[in-house]
Motif scaffolding. Structure first.
Motif, PDB file in Angstrom:
ATOM      1  N   TYR A 135      30.508  67.064  62.574  1.00  0.00           N
ATOM      2  CA  TYR A 135      30.362  65.724  62.004  1.00  0.00           C
ATOM      3  C   TYR A 135      28.912  65.236  61.993  1.00  0.00           C
ATOM      4  N   ASP A 136      27.988  66.041  62.500  1.00  0.00           N
ATOM      5  CA  ASP A 136      26.582  65.627  62.581  1.00  0.00           C
ATOM      6  C   ASP A 136      26.060  65.248  61.200  1.00  0.00           C
ATOM      7  N   GLY A 137      25.472  64.060  61.080  1.00  0.00           N
ATOM      8  CA  GLY A 137      24.920  63.575  59.830  1.00  0.00           C
ATOM      9  C   GLY A 137      25.912  62.875  58.924  1.00  0.00           C
ATOM     10  N   ARG A 138      27.179  62.886  59.295  1.00  0.00           N
ATOM     11  CA  ARG A 138      28.219  62.277  58.462  1.00  0.00           C
ATOM     12  C   ARG A 138      28.305  60.778  58.761  1.00  0.00           C
ATOM     13  N   THR A 139      28.519  59.969  57.742  1.00  0.00           N
ATOM     14  CA  THR A 139      28.721  58.530  57.923  1.00  0.00           C
ATOM     15  C   THR A 139      30.211  58.242  58.000  1.00  0.00           C
ATOM     16  N   LEU A 140      30.615  57.577  59.069  1.00  0.00           N
ATOM     17  CA  LEU A 140      32.021  57.253  59.300  1.00  0.00           C
ATOM     18  C   LEU A 140      32.215  55.745  59.358  1.00  0.00           C
ATOM     19  N   ARG A 141      33.424  55.314  59.095  1.00  0.00           N
ATOM     20  CA  ARG A 141      33.824  53.922  59.273  1.00  0.00           C
ATOM     21  C   ARG A 141      34.629  53.801  60.557  1.00  0.00           C
ATOM     22  N   HIS A 167      25.246  61.249  64.991  1.00  0.00           N
ATOM     23  CA  HIS A 167      24.121  62.092  65.422  1.00  0.00           C
ATOM     24  C   HIS A 167      24.613  62.878  66.632  1.00  0.00           C
ATOM     25  N   ALA A 168      24.729  64.182  66.481  1.00  0.00           N
ATOM     26  CA  ALA A 168      25.295  65.000  67.550  1.00  0.00           C
ATOM     27  C   ALA A 168      24.560  64.796  68.865  1.00  0.00           C
ATOM     28  N   SER A 169      23.254  64.605  68.794  1.00  0.00           N
ATOM     29  CA  SER A 169      22.461  64.457  70.017  1.00  0.00           C
ATOM     30  C   SER A 169      22.751  63.152  70.749  1.00  0.00           C
ATOM     31  N   ALA A 170      23.361  62.181  70.062  1.00  0.00           N
ATOM     32  CA  ALA A 170      23.664  60.894  70.679  1.00  0.00           C
ATOM     33  C   ALA A 170      25.085  60.812  71.223  1.00  0.00           C
ATOM     34  N   LEU A 171      25.906  61.822  70.957  1.00  0.00           N
ATOM     35  CA  LEU A 171      27.276  61.811  71.450  1.00  0.00           C
ATOM     36  C   LEU A 171      27.310  62.137  72.945  1.00  0.00           C
ATOM     37  N   GLU A 172      28.404  61.757  73.597  1.00  0.00           N
ATOM     38  CA  GLU A 172      28.546  61.990  75.035  1.00  0.00           C
ATOM     39  C   GLU A 172      28.932  63.430  75.361  1.00  0.00           C
ATOM     40  N   HIS A 173      29.309  64.223  74.364  1.00  0.00           N
ATOM     41  CA  HIS A 173      29.668  65.617  74.612  1.00  0.00           C
ATOM     42  C   HIS A 173      28.521  66.344  75.307  1.00  0.00           C
ATOM     43  N   LYS A 174      28.860  67.357  76.093  1.00  0.00           N
ATOM     44  CA  LYS A 174      27.820  68.053  76.863  1.00  0.00           C
ATOM     45  C   LYS A 174      26.810  68.751  75.964  1.00  0.00           C
ATOM     46  N   ASN A 175      27.272  69.309  74.840  1.00  0.00           N
ATOM     47  CA  ASN A 175      26.388  70.054  73.945  1.00  0.00           C
ATOM     48  C   ASN A 175      26.273  69.351  72.596  1.00  0.00           C
ATOM     49  N   ALA A 176      25.067  69.268  72.098  1.00  0.00           N
ATOM     50  CA  ALA A 176      24.788  68.508  70.866  1.00  0.00           C
ATOM     51  C   ALA A 176      25.096  69.358  69.641  1.00  0.00           C
ATOM     52  N   VAL A 177      26.354  69.723  69.504  1.00  0.00           N
ATOM     53  CA  VAL A 177      26.821  70.511  68.361  1.00  0.00           C
ATOM     54  C   VAL A 177      28.057  69.826  67.815  1.00  0.00           C
TER      55      VAL A 177
END
Length: 454
Positions: free
Chosen positions: A413-419, A400-410
């Motif tokens: 990978y947003d919505g992608r499921t990763l292992r 979820h881009a909004s949950a990442l530590e990056h300054k901007n929620a873009v």
């Protein structure tokens, strides 16, 4: 009896000395002091036992990160970038000389970078210098000040303060760095090919790819190879996206030329066939190409033609990334992926039956070697920095881009499921990230310099 260690981490699976084994890693004064069997008693002030499903791996070394501070800190700054790195199991980053203002093309600009990074860094940070037309002939003072090498563009960089080198200037830069044993790292796209391939833009992703054809990479890489052959300089090809350049690279390596090559998580994770029109979060230069091309990049990693994987984390504000309302010509190019680069590559590798140790080779061992940091970074070994990651390779998570530590929620990978979930990250034996922990931690990162022997 010897003094207790500062920390002991016990795990049923530790990647050390090129293999997986049960072990206890003992840490003293920020370095790995001993490696014991997992059932051996190791006296330590703090003892951590990883639960079932978690393995202990070396911290990832990301040699290609755009932090953008000072000058464009609204895109990304050292606080957010290094927190994102720690959350993604990355314990060392090397910052690119653009898109900060000023770019890192002088010693004074490097000192501004260091002053900005020092108080904020949650992981260790090094710096690349820049080779632009105005800095040619004066690169050695920057090298003496500690940069790991010099970045050059062969086509417009996208920012006016970092102009590209002509083919003649590329040769001059290679001659200069050869004179002092340095390293030139190159964004290799040929501007004449790009000029001939330009179009009117728009939302069609295929039209965008056509505007940056594989020939642009092929021709530019040929210029680099010719320059290396003529000068003996070390060169590194950045963010290779085109498989059509692989034969020339293989031939250059077979000739013994000192050339190394990287590709990026997004070229290994995505393909043009699955990028929707108008989805400018996927825009990067060179572009993400088709599935057949992606397969060939993976093959080149496996056979050693491509040496390493680095994120090329190149963020911007959402306003810039989505400028033009889906027009690929108007939107800013760059993939924001620092925090998820390790899980993204592991996810794609796992789907291909490629083991985790190969991913660690490309993202930790070989990136550290490129930087001349192989004795202290990229592996779990006695005497190496205790940069360690508790990693759960089979655990899945949704980005979820909004949950990442990056300054901007873009993020592409947003919505992608990763292992692959990073549970804990240690830097020099100190915790710098714990999954789902809200504790505010002091920045513990150090500023790195190129070793004088390189």
């Amino acid at each position: 009896m010897s003094q207790p260690y500062d920390l002991a981490i016990r795990a049923s699976s530790v990647f050390t000395e090129g293999r997986w084994r049960p072990a206890t890693i003992a840490v003293r004064d920020g370095v790995v002091a001993a490696i014991a069997d997992d059932d051996e008693e190791v006296p330590a002030h703090a003892v951590v036992t990883l639960p079932e499903g978690q393995v202990l791996v070396p911290g990832i070394v990301d040699s290609h990160v755009h932090v953008n501070e000072p000058g464009r800190t609204e895109w990304e700054g050292f606080t957010t970038a290094t927190r994102a790195a720690a959350a993604g199991g990355v314990t060392t980053i090397v910052d690119m000389p653009l898109n900060s203002i000023p770019p890192t093309t002088t010693v004074a600009a490097l000192e501004l970078k260091r002053a900005a990074a020092g108080p904020q860094a949650s992981v260790d940070v090094g710096f690349w210098g820049g080779a632009i037309p105005s800095s040619l002939g004066s690169l050695e003072p920057l090298r003496a000040a500690g940069v790991f090498g010099f970045k050059a563009f062969l086509s417009p960089s996208g920012v006016d303060e970092f102009p590209h080198l002509s083919t003649a200037q590329l040769r001059s830069a290679l001659s200069e760095v050869a004179g002092f044993g340095g390293l030139l790292i190159v964004h290799a796209e040929d501007p004449s090919v790009l000029d001939r391939s330009g179009n009117d833009g728009g939302a069609d992703y295929r039209a965008f790819v056509a505007s940056r054809p594989e020939l642009a990479e092929e021709d530019a890489i040929a210029h680099v190879i010719e320059g290396v052959r003529a000068t003996g300089a070390r060169a590194h090809i950045l963010h290779l996206s085109s498989a059509r350049a692989l034969d020339a690279i293989r031939a250059a390596k077979a000739e013994g030329l000192p050339i190394t090559v990287e590709t990026c998580p997004h070229y290994l994770s995505f393909s043009a066939e699955h990028i929707p029109d108008g989805a400018t979060q996927f825009k990067c230069c060179p572009p993400i190409r088709d599935e057949a091309n992606r397969d060939l990049l993976w093959e080149a990693l496996l056979d050693g033609t491509i040496d390493l994987i680095a994120s090329d984390h190149s963020p911007s504000t959402a306003e810039l990334k989505f400028a033009g309302d889906g027009d690929f010509q108007e939107a800013w190019g760059g993939i924001s992926g620092l925090q998820v680069s390790f899980p993204a590559v592991w996810t794609a590798a796992r789907e291909r039956g490629i083991p985790l140790d190969r991913v660690l080779g490309w993202m930790a061992v070989n990136t550290a070697a490129l930087l001349g940091l192989g004795e202290t970074k990229g592996s779990i070994a006695v005497g190496a920095d205790a940069d360690l990651v508790a990693f759960s390779p089979e655990e899945a998570f949704a980005v979820h881009a909004s949950a990442l530590e990056h300054k901007n929620a873009v993020s592409a990978y947003d919505g992608r499921t990763l292992r692959g979930v990073v549970h804990t990250t240690w830097l020099a034996g100190e915790v710098v990230h714990v999954l789902d922990d809200t504790e505010e931690r002091m920045p513990r990162g150090r500023l790195l310099e190129r070793r004088s022997t390189l």
